[in-house]
Design a protein around this motif. Structure first.
Motif, PDB file in Angstrom:
ATOM      1  N   PRO A  83       0.817  -1.218   0.000  1.00  0.00           N
ATOM      2  CA  PRO A  83       0.000   0.000   0.000  1.00  0.00           C
ATOM      3  C   PRO A  83       0.850   1.266   0.000  1.00  0.00           C
ATOM      4  O   PRO A  83       1.837   1.366   0.732  1.00  0.00           O
ATOM      5  N   THR A  84       0.449   2.214  -0.820  1.00  0.00           N
ATOM      6  CA  THR A  84       1.126   3.511  -0.858  1.00  0.00           C
ATOM      7  C   THR A  84       0.444   4.520   0.059  1.00  0.00           C
ATOM      8  O   THR A  84       1.019   5.559   0.381  1.00  0.00           O
ATOM      9  N   LEU A  85      -0.802   4.219   0.459  1.00  0.00           N
ATOM     10  CA  LEU A  85      -1.563   5.090   1.350  1.00  0.00           C
ATOM     11  C   LEU A  85      -2.322   4.206   2.330  1.00  0.00           C
ATOM     12  O   LEU A  85      -3.093   3.345   1.919  1.00  0.00           O
ATOM     13  N   ILE A  86      -2.060   4.405   3.624  1.00  0.00           N
ATOM     14  CA  ILE A  86      -2.731   3.609   4.657  1.00  0.00           C
ATOM     15  C   ILE A  86      -3.461   4.555   5.595  1.00  0.00           C
ATOM     16  O   ILE A  86      -2.881   5.535   6.085  1.00  0.00           O
ATOM     17  N   ILE A  87      -4.736   4.259   5.848  1.00  0.00           N
ATOM     18  CA  ILE A  87      -5.573   5.104   6.696  1.00  0.00           C
ATOM     19  C   ILE A  87      -6.068   4.275   7.872  1.00  0.00           C
ATOM     20  O   ILE A  87      -6.744   3.261   7.688  1.00  0.00           O
ATOM     21  N   ASP A  88      -5.718   4.709   9.078  1.00  0.00           N
ATOM     22  CA  ASP A  88      -6.140   4.013  10.280  1.00  0.00           C
ATOM     23  C   ASP A  88      -7.437   4.624  10.788  1.00  0.00           C
ATOM     24  O   ASP A  88      -7.435   5.641  11.487  1.00  0.00           O
ATOM     25  N   ALA A  89      -8.556   3.996  10.406  1.00  0.00           N
ATOM     26  CA  ALA A  89      -9.867   4.422  10.876  1.00  0.00           C
ATOM     27  C   ALA A  89     -10.389   3.476  11.954  1.00  0.00           C
ATOM     28  O   ALA A  89     -11.548   3.576  12.354  1.00  0.00           O
ATOM     29  N   ALA A  90      -9.537   2.549  12.415  1.00  0.00           N
ATOM     30  CA  ALA A  90      -9.910   1.631  13.496  1.00  0.00           C
ATOM     31  C   ALA A  90      -9.350   2.103  14.824  1.00  0.00           C
ATOM     32  O   ALA A  90      -9.907   1.817  15.882  1.00  0.00           O
ATOM     33  N   CYS A  91      -8.208   2.800  14.771  1.00  0.00           N
ATOM     34  CA  CYS A  91      -7.682   3.535  15.929  1.00  0.00           C
ATOM     35  C   CYS A  91      -7.221   2.638  17.068  1.00  0.00           C
ATOM     36  O   CYS A  91      -7.457   2.938  18.246  1.00  0.00           O
ATOM     37  N   HIS A  92      -6.554   1.548  16.722  1.00  0.00           N
ATOM     38  CA  HIS A  92      -5.945   0.687  17.738  1.00  0.00           C
ATOM     39  C   HIS A  92      -4.449   0.987  17.787  1.00  0.00           C
ATOM     40  O   HIS A  92      -3.812   1.143  16.737  1.00  0.00           O
ATOM     41  N   PRO A  93      -3.852   1.075  18.985  1.00  0.00           N
ATOM     42  CA  PRO A  93      -2.440   1.460  19.083  1.00  0.00           C
ATOM     43  C   PRO A  93      -1.472   0.551  18.328  1.00  0.00           C
ATOM     44  O   PRO A  93      -0.391   0.989  17.928  1.00  0.00           O
ATOM     45  N   ALA A  94      -1.838  -0.725  18.117  1.00  0.00           N
ATOM     46  CA  ALA A  94      -0.939  -1.650  17.433  1.00  0.00           C
ATOM     47  C   ALA A  94      -0.883  -1.416  15.931  1.00  0.00           C
ATOM     48  O   ALA A  94       0.025  -1.921  15.251  1.00  0.00           O
ATOM     49  N   ILE A  95      -1.824  -0.646  15.399  1.00  0.00           N
ATOM     50  CA  ILE A  95      -1.917  -0.515  13.942  1.00  0.00           C
ATOM     51  C   ILE A  95      -0.744   0.257  13.354  1.00  0.00           C
ATOM     52  O   ILE A  95      -0.253  -0.080  12.273  1.00  0.00           O
ATOM     53  N   LEU A  96      -0.260   1.290  14.030  1.00  0.00           N
ATOM     54  CA  LEU A  96       0.788   2.132  13.447  1.00  0.00           C
ATOM     55  C   LEU A  96       2.020   1.323  13.082  1.00  0.00           C
ATOM     56  O   LEU A  96       2.567   1.470  11.975  1.00  0.00           O
ATOM     57  N   ALA A  97       2.485   0.463  13.969  1.00  0.00           N
ATOM     58  CA  ALA A  97       3.679  -0.338  13.681  1.00  0.00           C
ATOM     59  C   ALA A  97       3.424  -1.284  12.515  1.00  0.00           C
ATOM     60  O   ALA A  97       4.290  -1.449  11.638  1.00  0.00           O
ATOM     61  N   GLU A  98       2.247  -1.908  12.490  1.00  0.00           N
ATOM     62  CA  GLU A  98       1.938  -2.814  11.380  1.00  0.00           C
ATOM     63  C   GLU A  98       1.836  -2.049  10.072  1.00  0.00           C
ATOM     64  O   GLU A  98       2.337  -2.498   9.039  1.00  0.00           O
TER      65      GLU A  98
ATOM     66  N   VAL B 224      -2.051   7.690   7.663  1.00  0.00           N
ATOM     67  CA  VAL B 224      -2.895   8.675   8.342  1.00  0.00           C
ATOM     68  C   VAL B 224      -3.475   8.051   9.611  1.00  0.00           C
ATOM     69  O   VAL B 224      -4.070   6.978   9.564  1.00  0.00           O
ATOM     70  N   ILE B 225      -3.328   8.755  10.738  1.00  0.00           N
ATOM     71  CA  ILE B 225      -3.897   8.333  12.015  1.00  0.00           C
ATOM     72  C   ILE B 225      -5.121   9.191  12.284  1.00  0.00           C
ATOM     73  O   ILE B 225      -5.041  10.419  12.319  1.00  0.00           O
ATOM     74  N   MET B 226      -6.276   8.559  12.493  1.00  0.00           N
ATOM     75  CA  MET B 226      -7.525   9.294  12.701  1.00  0.00           C
ATOM     76  C   MET B 226      -8.026   9.231  14.137  1.00  0.00           C
ATOM     77  O   MET B 226      -8.981   9.913  14.483  1.00  0.00           O
ATOM     78  N   GLY B 227      -7.390   8.411  14.991  1.00  0.00           N
ATOM     79  CA  GLY B 227      -7.977   8.116  16.281  1.00  0.00           C
ATOM     80  C   GLY B 227      -7.430   8.911  17.445  1.00  0.00           C
ATOM     81  O   GLY B 227      -6.513   9.714  17.320  1.00  0.00           O
ATOM     82  N   PHE B 228      -8.012   8.642  18.629  1.00  0.00           N
ATOM     83  CA  PHE B 228      -7.665   9.350  19.848  1.00  0.00           C
ATOM     84  C   PHE B 228      -7.290   8.388  20.972  1.00  0.00           C
ATOM     85  O   PHE B 228      -7.523   8.673  22.133  1.00  0.00           O
ATOM     86  N   SER B 229      -6.713   7.255  20.654  1.00  0.00           N
ATOM     87  CA  SER B 229      -6.348   6.320  21.713  1.00  0.00           C
ATOM     88  C   SER B 229      -5.315   6.961  22.634  1.00  0.00           C
ATOM     89  O   SER B 229      -4.370   7.612  22.185  1.00  0.00           O
ATOM     90  N   SER B 230      -5.507   6.785  23.923  1.00  0.00           N
ATOM     91  CA  SER B 230      -4.542   7.313  24.885  1.00  0.00           C
ATOM     92  C   SER B 230      -3.416   6.322  25.165  1.00  0.00           C
ATOM     93  O   SER B 230      -2.437   6.659  25.827  1.00  0.00           O
ATOM     94  N   ARG B 231      -3.561   5.115  24.642  1.00  0.00           N
ATOM     95  CA  ARG B 231      -2.506   4.109  24.821  1.00  0.00           C
ATOM     96  C   ARG B 231      -1.397   4.345  23.810  1.00  0.00           C
ATOM     97  O   ARG B 231      -1.657   4.687  22.659  1.00  0.00           O
TER      98      ARG B 231
END
Length: 338
Positions: A229-244, A256-263
């Motif tokens: 993927p050339t563009l990844i959008i995190d609309a699930a907002c789980h802290p583990a997603i960024l590394a993956e 793109v990070i869309m969430g507000f997780s405090s973890r």
């Protein structure tokens, strides 16, 4: 008038309040229709760090202007409008950079000040956008959710040859999917979610490939198709997603990070700099209401594919509980006002 008030976490009341009068630069909107968002649920349950109680929730709403305050043209009475919930100062550094959505004195209707889950709401006149006659109430009230997707895509400038991956087939993932396909004509959009019924909604909204990543790891499936993927959008907002996402992304990709997780998310710098990835974050919308109204006018997006339920506002508790518990059949829930 009746107003839906969160007195404190888990305590919702239907209060009788005086009909408010608009102040200078304000209009009063007689609310017709409102949408339930995840943030409304979070305020109800005490999980929104920005909310103050008691609070009339609701930041997605549509109605008709029935009164104007000093300095506002009285001819605006009778206009059918959707309301931008973002209220900014217009003077601070973010505002001068055309990013009022992160104004240093930001106020959001339904969060920092009372919102639209009420028979009447007073809002800044500049935040009330007129809807063309041919756009139905049910489509018009979905303007605000699509401004979230407009804000994301406005930052990352999608191209037709992008390979996009969206984590999450909830309302934010599906609005972003529709914008990528309908507005930007992105050739390949992949949607990943744990719920098959949500993936079916994604397919109906134009996804080219849907993946249940609870059953099979994404890296395995993408590797089998030699897809980066050339563009990844995190609309699930789980802290583990960024590394993956960083591991899956193409070199020179955007995330793109869309969430507000405090973890916290754990990620090595090398995962980002080794591919020279660009990481964006997106909050609310930066004056995107005219953009989305134009998309609606041109038929580039289809809000009807997201709306699954509608209730009378007096059934708000049942509506929120459905929104929270039925992720298989429920996507967007609307409340109607008399």
């Amino acid at each position: 008038m009746k107003s839906i008030v969160i007195e404190r976490p888990d305590i919702l009341t239907l209060d009788e309040r005086p009909i408010p009068e608009p102040g200078p630069g304000e209009v009063r909107v007689k609310v017709r229709l409102a949408g339930i968002c995840g943030s409304d649920s979070h305020i109800f349950r005490g999980h929104n760090p920005f909310a103050r109680y008691p609070r009339v929730i609701g930041h997605e709403f549509l109605g008709v202007i029935d009164a104007t305050g000093p300095g506002v043209d009285p001819e605006r009475c009778g206009e059918r409008v959707v309301v931008d919930p973002v209220i900014s100062c217009g003077e601070c550094y973010p505002c001068r950079q055309q990013r009022p959505n992160v104004c240093t004195s930001l106020a959001v209707l339904g969060v920092h000040r009372d919102g639209g889950f009420s028979e009447y709401a007073v809002v800044p006149a500049a935040n009330a956008w007129v809807l063309p006659e041919h756009i139905s109430d049910a489509y018009g009230v979905m303007t605000e959710p699509f401004t979230i997707a407009a804000n994301v895509t406005g930052q990352v400038a999608p191209q037709p040859d992008d390979i996009a991956l969206i984590y999450g087939a909830g309302p934010m993932g599906l609005t972003t999917l529709q914008v990528l396909k309908g507005v930007y004509q992105v050739s390949q959009v992949i949607v990943a979610d744990f719920i098959d019924e949500r993936l079916a909604m994604a397919r109906a909204c134009g996804a080219d490939w849907v993946i249940n990543n609870q059953e099979t790891p994404l890296n395995t499936l993408l590797a089998e198709r030699e897809t980066r993927p050339t563009l990844i959008i995190d609309a699930a907002c789980h802290p583990a997603i960024l590394a993956e996402a960083a591991a899956l992304a193409s070199p020179a990709g955007r995330i793109v990070i869309m969430g507000f997780s405090s973890r916290p998310s754990e990620i090595a710098q090398q995962a980002i700099t080794g591919k020279e990835l660009t990481i964006y974050s997106s909050r609310l919308n930066a004056r995107k209401f005219p953009v989305v109204i134009d998309w609606l006018t041109r038929g580039l997006i289809d809000p009807g594919k997201l709306v699954t339920h509608q209730f009378d506002y007096q059934q708000v508790t049942r509506a929120i509980e459905l929104f929270e518990t039925d992720q298989k059949q429920c996507c967007k829930v609307l409340l109607s006002f008399p």
